[in-house]
Design a protein around this motif. Structure first.
Motif, PDB file in Angstrom:
ATOM      1  N   UNK A 265       0.812  -1.226   0.000  1.00 10.53           N
ATOM      2  CA  UNK A 265       0.000   0.000   0.000  1.00 10.53           C
ATOM      3  C   UNK A 265       0.842   1.271   0.000  1.00 10.53           C
ATOM      4  N   UNK A 266       1.907   1.292   0.802  1.00 11.41           N
ATOM      5  CA  UNK A 266       2.773   2.465   0.833  1.00 11.41           C
ATOM      6  C   UNK A 266       3.448   2.700  -0.511  1.00 11.41           C
ATOM      7  N   UNK A 267       3.825   1.625  -1.183  1.00  8.52           N
ATOM      8  CA  UNK A 267       4.477   1.764  -2.486  1.00  8.52           C
ATOM      9  C   UNK A 267       3.524   2.337  -3.526  1.00  8.52           C
ATOM     10  N   UNK A 268       2.259   1.895  -3.487  1.00  4.71           N
ATOM     11  CA  UNK A 268       1.259   2.414  -4.425  1.00  4.71           C
ATOM     12  C   UNK A 268       1.035   3.909  -4.201  1.00  4.71           C
ATOM     13  N   UNK A 269       0.902   4.307  -2.934  1.00  3.04           N
ATOM     14  CA  UNK A 269       0.704   5.726  -2.614  1.00  3.04           C
ATOM     15  C   UNK A 269       1.914   6.544  -3.041  1.00  3.04           C
ATOM     16  N   UNK A 295      -4.912   8.605  -0.934  1.00  2.28           N
ATOM     17  CA  UNK A 295      -5.566   7.435  -0.352  1.00  2.28           C
ATOM     18  C   UNK A 295      -7.061   7.464  -0.646  1.00  2.28           C
ATOM     19  N   UNK A 296      -7.685   8.639  -0.491  1.00  2.00           N
ATOM     20  CA  UNK A 296      -9.121   8.744  -0.759  1.00  2.00           C
ATOM     21  C   UNK A 296      -9.437   8.439  -2.222  1.00  2.00           C
ATOM     22  N   UNK A 297      -8.602   8.924  -3.135  1.00  2.58           N
ATOM     23  CA  UNK A 297      -8.815   8.640  -4.555  1.00  2.58           C
ATOM     24  C   UNK A 297      -8.707   7.146  -4.845  1.00  2.58           C
ATOM     25  N   UNK A 304     -10.300  -0.554  -0.748  1.00  2.97           N
ATOM     26  CA  UNK A 304      -8.968  -0.700  -0.164  1.00  2.97           C
ATOM     27  C   UNK A 304      -8.083  -1.639  -0.980  1.00  2.97           C
ATOM     28  N   UNK A 305      -8.705  -2.520  -1.755  1.00  7.66           N
ATOM     29  CA  UNK A 305      -7.894  -3.425  -2.579  1.00  7.66           C
ATOM     30  C   UNK A 305      -7.139  -2.668  -3.666  1.00  7.66           C
ATOM     31  N   UNK A 306      -7.572  -1.430  -3.972  1.00 10.79           N
ATOM     32  CA  UNK A 306      -6.862  -0.633  -4.973  1.00 10.79           C
ATOM     33  C   UNK A 306      -5.439  -0.319  -4.515  1.00 10.79           C
TER      34      UNK A 306
END
Length: 347
Positions: A265-269, A295-297, A304-306
């Motif tokens: 998740x951190x890497x995606x953000x 995160x909201x987008x 959350x799976x995004x």
């Protein structure tokens, strides 16, 4: 079965090559050979990194393999290496900084931990974790600007890109560098630096600690079945070089998968902060999205799976990278040893 010298009873033991610390390395050979070896490894793994990055910044989740074939069909194999030149130029100094910080820290922390009474296993895990943490933080000073530039080149022309600005095109890495600095100043090259530290520092700490633990588990669990008996001592098992590399590779793959899953998740953000920030600042003088907005987008687009978009390519990339990197790294250390002590077994 022991991994080191038996102290309490004559149990069966595996003699593995002694670790080579910072003081035992020929530094000039270490950096020159390291630059050549890791450049080759980076080139082999770059397409997986590119596809992971493109998936992370798109509205919808598509097939990575289908996306790769589509990219090759339209742009040829060169499409899988967009931004590679920029990435390579930055990776060489970043890797040198990383390896220096890693080895110096491991050597210092390992000696301190043993002096405090830690067992060899705990001292090794602690030294690896702190070394990985320190190395990642030091290397991000170089890697973050390289990531910002190379990732924008990676996703250029990608269909379905979030907030894509079609007028913002880059000719090459130098052109991207100039446009980013012109729009946002030097701060633009360090967009996502904080979350990069939050991503890579714990990721590297988890990876190196997991690698240390996994390696001992693999040796303790299955190592004895694939080792050769030492003719001089029936209680001693001596692994050959292929066995050692296989155990290191399996341990690295396990550590890579664990690290990828935890920090995805951190890497995606981080990737979105670094890639999807130029349009507003170029056109309207506004700053890019914050971590909260990002995160909201993501949640709005796919729940959350995004946050786990690109997990498949990232797990594959990190596992392959971990396996090739650690076997290459251990091989590099033995090539760069000042003498042949690094090839001797612990006794």
């Amino acid at each position: 079965m022991n991994l080191t010298t038996a102290e309490e009873e004559p149990a069966q033991e595996i003699h593995i090559p002694a670790d080579i610390n910072w003081e035992m390395l020929d530094k000039s050979k270490f950096f020159v050979l390291g630059a050549a070896l890791f450049s080759g490894v980076s080139g082999a793994l770059y397409p997986a990194v590119l596809m992971k990055t493109r998936q992370q910044v798109c509205h919808s989740q598509g097939s990575c393999i289908r996306g790769a074939f589509t990219l090759v069909r339209h742009e040829g194999l060169r499409g899988l290496y967009r931004g590679f030149g920029t990435s390579l130029m930055g990776t060489i100094p970043a890797r040198a900084l990383y390896m220096t910080a890693l080895e110096v820290t491991k050597s210092s922390v390992g000696s301190a931990a043993v002096g405090l009474g830690f067992t060899d296993a705990k001292a090794s895990a602690a030294a690896n974790a702190v070394g990985g943490l320190t190395a990642a933080m030091a290397a991000q000073l170089v890697w973050t600007p390289v990531d910002v530039v190379s990732q924008r080149l990676m996703v250029q022309g990608s269909s379905g890109l979030v907030n894509a600005s079609r007028c913002c095109n880059y000719v090459n890495g130098f052109d991207a560098f100039k446009k980013i600095v012109r729009a946002d100043g030097l701060r633009g090259l360090y967009r996502g630096f904080g979350i990069s530290i939050l991503t890579y520092a714990p990721s590297n700490a988890v990876w190196w600690a997991s690698y240390s633990v996994a390696q001992r588990m693999v040796w303790g669990g299955v190592g004895c079945y694939v080792c050769k008996k030492d003719g001089e001592n029936g209680n001693t098992i001596k692994p050959d070089s292929k066995t050692i590399m296989a155990v290191q590779g399996v341990s690295a793959a396990i550590a890579g998968s664990v690290s990828a899953l935890i920090t995805m998740p951190l890497d995606t953000i981080k990737t979105r902060l670094q890639v999807l920030d130029g349009e507003d600042s170029n056109n309207n003088g506004k700053r890019g999205p914050s971590i909260g907005q990002t995160v909201r987008n993501l949640v709005r687009e796919g729940g959350w799976t995004a946050c786990y978009r690109g997990l498949g390519p990232r797990c594959a990339s990190m596992s392959m990278s971990a396996t090739t990197m650690i076997t290459t790294y251990e091989f590099l250390k033995r090539l760069s040893a000042k003498n042949h002590d690094g090839f001797c077994s612990k006794s």
